[in-house]
Design an enzyme around this catalytic site. Structure first.
Site, short mmCIF file in Angstrom:
data_model
loop_
_atom_site.label_atom_id
_atom_site.label_comp_id
_atom_site.label_asym_id
_atom_site.label_seq_id
_atom_site.Cartn_x
_atom_site.Cartn_y
_atom_site.Cartn_z
N GLU A 188 1.40 -20.12 37.21
CA GLU A 188 0.96 -19.35 36.27
C GLU A 188 2.07 -19.05 35.24
OE1 GLU A 188 -2.31 -15.81 35.19
OE2 GLU A 188 -0.21 -14.92 35.58
N ARG A 205 -39.90 -10.68 42.77
CA ARG A 205 -38.66 -10.36 42.16
C ARG A 205 -37.53 -10.77 42.85
NH1 ARG A 205 -36.82 -10.47 38.14
NH2 ARG A 205 -39.15 -10.02 37.40
#
Length: 307
Positions: free
Chosen positions: A219, A116
């Site tokens: 930005e 797993r």
């Protein structure tokens, strides 16, 4: 500082290097500890003997891109070095249903204990690489490069960005420490205590702070903000949540005022919309979904032999 049209903050190398190995090692120890604690695998202790041996193959169940294959060996090295892993494919290779990724042979209990953990790593990283490859394919033939973001699982950034690279994408900055990105909240905080609260002034102050050693990205979300930023000729401007029509105007504005500045589109970009964004002519497209919304690729352990 001048950057090429394909400029990037950092490129993670494929295949694995020591940076990825160290990051994986930390996560592997945590993963095995949360599974085993001080008790170990109660099911194997009840049903499996120390002499039981097995051979399994890790097999792809669907189309995708391989990423993180070396982690299988690292997991079994930590868990039980007597498990032998043979890798049949390399990270970045295309997977088809039935593709055999790795063969593992050794003590059955160790293979079952590690199953797993191995699949948790591989299915997630292959999912990131496979989604990235779809975005890269969607902009083929344009000037756009697909970049990731810092929207990564805490502790997993090195590996997730590695998977982006395996899928053909480009890494943006690795963290706050290795690249400058002036966002709206930085500007808002800075503007409250300055007499000249222009974006160009913020860029210039930042450039002086890093002494020209790092590219400056800022930005903006309007053309007016872009015009302000271009006065300082930043290396990169991020166009936040602009429509393709506005991006075309942004490119025209950039070409006149600061031709060397790269333009990066970002914000809500999907596989359905990315082609129209790329066709505007932006050089960079950053996509948070590469890492925060990738669906795990289906892989399985196929039983080969028990003696």
């Amino acid at each position: 500082m001048t950057l090429s049209r394909k400029a990037r903050f950092l490129t993670v190398t494929v295949p694995f290097n020591d940076i990825q190995k160290n990051a994986a090692g930390i996560l592997i120890k945590l993963a095995l500890e949360e599974d085993l604690q001080q008790t170990g695998d109660l099911t194997c202790q009840a049903l499996i003997t120390q002499t039981d041996q097995a051979e399994i193959q890790i097999v792809a169940r669907q189309h995708g891109i391989l990423a993180g294959s070396p982690i299988t060996s690292l997991i079994f090295s930590e868990l039980d070095p007597s498990v032998d892993c043979t890798h049949h494919l390399s990270d970045g290779d295309t997977l088809e249903p039935g593709s055999i990724v790795t063969t593992c042979a050794g003590p059955l209990a160790s293979i079952l204990i590690g199953e797993r953990t191995v699949l948790n790593f591989l299915t997630h990283l292959c999912g990131v690489a496979s989604l990235t490859a779809r975005y890269v394919k969607a902009v083929a033939g344009t000037s756009a490069t697909i970049l990731d973001t810092r929207k990564t699982l805490p502790g997993w950034r090195v590996l997730e960005k590695y998977a982006v690279a395996a899928g053909g994408g480009t890494n943006h900055r690795m963290g706050l420490y290795d690249g400058v990105l002036i966002k709206d909240n930085h500007l808002a905080g800075w503007a409250s205590r300055t007499s000249q609260p222009t974006i160009a002034a913020a860029i210039q102050q930042t450039r002086e702070s890093v002494d020209g050693q790092k590219p400056i990205e800022v930005e903006v979300d309007t053309l007016d903000q872009l015009a302000d930023a271009l006065q300082a000729k930043p290396e990169i401007v991020l166009l936040d949540n602009m429509s393709p029509e506005i991006m075309i105007q942004a490119i025209e504005l950039r070409n006149v005022n600061s031709p060397a500045t790269l333009l990066e589109a970002s914000g809500g970009i999907t596989l359905e919309s990315i082609q129209s964004v790329a066709e505007t002519g932006v050089e960079r497209i950053s996509v948070g979904a590469l890492t925060h919304s990738a669906i795990s690729l289906d892989l399985g352990f196929d039983w080969k032999r028990r003696t």
